[in-house]
Write a protein that holds these residues in place. Structure first.
Motif, PDB file in Angstrom:
ATOM      1  N   ASP A  58       0.824  -1.207   0.000  1.00  0.00           N
ATOM      2  CA  ASP A  58       0.000   0.000   0.000  1.00  0.00           C
ATOM      3  C   ASP A  58       0.861   1.261   0.000  1.00  0.00           C
ATOM      4  O   ASP A  58       0.535   2.251  -0.667  1.00  0.00           O
ATOM      5  CB  ASP A  58      -0.924   0.006   1.234  1.00  0.00           C
TER       6      ASP A  58
ATOM      7  N   GLY B  68      -3.629   1.605  -1.091  1.00  0.00           N
ATOM      8  CA  GLY B  68      -2.865   2.809  -0.768  1.00  0.00           C
ATOM      9  C   GLY B  68      -3.023   3.234   0.686  1.00  0.00           C
ATOM     10  O   GLY B  68      -3.813   2.652   1.442  1.00  0.00           O
TER      11      GLY B  68
ATOM     12  N   ALA C 119     -10.546   4.899  -3.284  1.00  0.00           N
ATOM     13  CA  ALA C 119      -9.645   3.825  -3.699  1.00  0.00           C
ATOM     14  C   ALA C 119      -9.777   2.607  -2.786  1.00  0.00           C
ATOM     15  O   ALA C 119     -10.329   2.693  -1.682  1.00  0.00           O
ATOM     16  CB  ALA C 119      -8.203   4.330  -3.674  1.00  0.00           C
TER      17      ALA C 119
ATOM     18  N   ILE D 284      -7.726   9.108  -9.235  1.00  0.00           N
ATOM     19  CA  ILE D 284      -6.628   9.668  -8.423  1.00  0.00           C
ATOM     20  C   ILE D 284      -5.729  10.564  -9.279  1.00  0.00           C
ATOM     21  O   ILE D 284      -5.398  11.684  -8.887  1.00  0.00           O
ATOM     22  CB  ILE D 284      -5.821   8.540  -7.754  1.00  0.00           C
TER      23      ILE D 284
ATOM     24  N   SER E 271       0.909   4.093  -3.008  1.00  0.00           N
ATOM     25  CA  SER E 271       0.707   5.545  -2.787  1.00  0.00           C
ATOM     26  C   SER E 271       1.888   6.351  -3.315  1.00  0.00           C
ATOM     27  O   SER E 271       1.699   7.409  -3.935  1.00  0.00           O
ATOM     28  CB  SER E 271       0.515   5.842  -1.298  1.00  0.00           C
TER      29      SER E 271
ATOM     30  N   HIS F  86      -6.550   4.389   1.854  1.00  0.00           N
ATOM     31  CA  HIS F  86      -7.431   3.248   2.088  1.00  0.00           C
ATOM     32  C   HIS F  86      -7.080   2.567   3.410  1.00  0.00           C
ATOM     33  O   HIS F  86      -7.975   2.169   4.179  1.00  0.00           O
ATOM     34  CB  HIS F  86      -7.327   2.266   0.922  1.00  0.00           C
TER      35      HIS F  86
ATOM     36  N   GLU G 288      -7.439   8.675  -1.951  1.00  0.00           N
ATOM     37  CA  GLU G 288      -7.454   7.241  -1.616  1.00  0.00           C
ATOM     38  C   GLU G 288      -8.470   6.948  -0.502  1.00  0.00           C
ATOM     39  O   GLU G 288      -9.062   5.871  -0.449  1.00  0.00           O
ATOM     40  CB  GLU G 288      -6.064   6.793  -1.175  1.00  0.00           C
TER      41      GLU G 288
END
Lengths: 273, 264
Positions: free
Chosen positions: B70, B216, B213, B136, B74, B219, B209
């Protein structure tokens, strides 16, 4: 001997003009910067455009450089219109300005290389050629890799002159290039530069408001006054340049013409000299 | 360590004196401030409610368990969208710089875009687009590009006229004019713009995110919040801060290398 009777060291009749201005007028709005100006400069000649602020010297220089367009009349440099045929004069004309205009992020050597890079000269020879020109302008190797802020005013102006000469131009334009230096530095730089220009047989137009600069360097002096009109034209011989009495008389006469026309005084013909 | 350890009165044999020999005084002061904050947090975790102030031990365990995938996602989103925004921004600003008419046409729109809050763009993106990644990139680009445009355009306009005239006297083509003069001249401003935009971009990518999303850091924060895991929320926050500091450090390194002539 009257100043205008001095023998010319340069015979314009025999030489093809490198620069030719024919009845050129430049207007910025209602303001006339140059009015019906006609003169030419022959190959290998050093001509000084002398005049006070606002006399139109820089406008004439910008016309020759092709940075502005004449409102009327024709400007021809090396057979081309410098404004319309902008790229035709690439590498043929170089300028050194009143201030050094060095790029602060480049060393002295890299600043001299700038013109070579723009002209696409081979990378492997650029540094060597730049160093050679710095040496010719008497900037020692210890200073070649220094940044502009690490150099004195005189050194920076030497770099600026090297940057103009390194591209091997046919025509060199000097825009008050020595006027911001102290007298001693200016004198030394003028001498070095003139010796290079004469040795390399370059054509040079020197724009200045300093009479001593013009008298020392030029083969011919054109005195401009508002609004960009020729008020006096002098041809200098080597003998005259070495004659203190002649220099003194010329200085007085030029000064009188410049003063008379600085305050909208009556025009004075060259015959009066 | 105490303040007296690194002060001018400290004795030559004290540890603080030794530290100041290796680190600048400002860095030492910064370390002391962060250490003080860490200590305050530690005290809060002992005396305060555990749901609000997790102990450093819990935060550290949450940090260890953070899925690196993640974090990588990102960072990749951040890097790609920043680079994309930068390229678009430079193309726009060059176009605008060259053609004043384009400036009159586009600049009011750019200023309008800048006035819209980032969170609104996130909602628009969710309503307009299906693809998560595209959402994004859209949000990041629409937030970061105007900053690059405005900053680089201002810098281009600030290139001294006498230098422009000097370079033009060699009659360069457009590519050489820009690569020899304009771009090197605006480099310091562009780097500053990168620093500002990085701070903005880290926030925006997290928000994007957070709501749009399924992977990431953003999230991860949502999952931590849903599980009421304050330690995980803090762990993700620490990661975000570290990413921002690392990226700003990278820009600082580039700045030092490219602008070394300033301190020569």
């Amino acid at each position: 001997m009257p100043l205008h009777d001095q023998p010319a060291i340069f015979d314009m009749a025999d030489a093809k003009p490198v620069i030719s201005l024919d009845r050129v007028t430049v207007r910025f709005g209602d303001q006339v910067a140059v009015n019906d100006l006609t003169f030419s400069v022959a190959g290998e000649e050093v001509v000084a455009l002398l005049g006070q602020t606002g006399a139109g010297k820089s406008t004439v220089l910008n016309l020759i450089l092709g940075q502005i367009k004449a409102t009327a009349g024709a400007v021809i440099v090396d057979g081309c219109d410098p404004y319309a045929d902008y790229y035709a004069l690439r590498g043929k004309v170089a300028v050194s300005f009143q201030t050094d205009r060095l790029l602060p992020w480049r060393t002295a050597r890299e600043n001299v290389e700038l013109g070579l890079e723009i002209l696409g000269r081979p990378k492997n020879s650029r540094s060597r050629v730049a160093a050679e020109w710095l040496n010719r302008l008497k900037l020692t190797e210890a200073h070649h890799d220094k940044y502009p802020h690490q150099l004195s005013g005189g050194m920076r102006q030497r770099v600026s002159l090297a940057r103009a000469l390194v591209v091997d131009p046919d025509l060199i334009l000097l825009d008050e290039s020595f006027s911001q230096l102290d007298h001693v530095t200016s004198k030394a730089l003028r001498t070095d530069f003139l010796s290079l220009v004469k040795g390399l047989r370059k054509t040079c137009v020197l724009v200045t408001h300093r009479i001593d600069d013009a008298l020392e360097m030029a083969d011919r002096i054109i005195i401009l006054a508002v609004p960009g009109e020729i008020k006096l034209e002098l041809t200098l011989s080597g003998a005259a340049r070495n004659d203190p009495a002649w220099i003194s008389a010329a200085t007085k006469q030029i000064s009188a013409v410049m003063t008379a026309h600085s305050g909208e005084g009556a025009p004075e013909s060259a015959d009066a000299v | 360590m105490t303040g007296a350890d690194v002060g001018p009165d400290a004795s030559g044999s004290s540890p603080g004196r030794k530290l100041s020999q290796f680190l600048p005084r400002e860095t030492v002061a910064g370390i002391i401030a962060i250490a003080a904050l860490a200590l305050a947090w530690h005290l809060a975790s002992i005396y305060g409610p555990s749901y609000a102030f997790p102990t450093w031990g819990r935060i550290a365990r949450a940090l260890i368990n953070i899925p690196l995938q993640d974090v990588g996602i990102s960072i990749a989103r951040l890097a790609v969208s920043m680079l994309l925004s930068f390229v678009i921004g430079m193309i726009f600003s060059t176009l605008v710089f060259e053609r004043p008419f384009v400036e009159a046409l586009l600049l009011p729109l750019v200023r309008l875009l800048m006035a819209v809050p980032a969170v609104c763009w996130v909602i628009f993106a969710i309503l307009w687009f299906k693809g998560v990644e595209f959402r994004i990139f859209f949000v990041m680009s629409i937030v970061c590009t105007p900053v690059f445009i405005i900053d680089s355009l201002d810098a281009m306009k600030g290139v001294p006229l006498d230098l422009r005239q000097m370079v033009r006297s060699f009659r360069p083509d457009a590519v050489r004019y820009y690569t020899k003069l304009i771009f090197p001249s605006i480099l310091p401003y562009v780097l500053t713009s990168w620093k500002i935009n990085l701070t903005l971009a880290v926030r925006v990518v997290t928000i994007a995110e957070l709501v749009g999303a399924v992977s990431g850091i953003g999230h991860g924060l949502v999952i931590a919040q849903e599980m009421f895991s304050i330690a995980e929320v803090f762990a993700w926050t620490v990661v975000l801060v570290l990413i921002l500091l690392a990226l700003q450090g990278l820009v600082n390194v580039i700045e030092r290398r490219t602008l070394h002539w300033r301190t020569a």
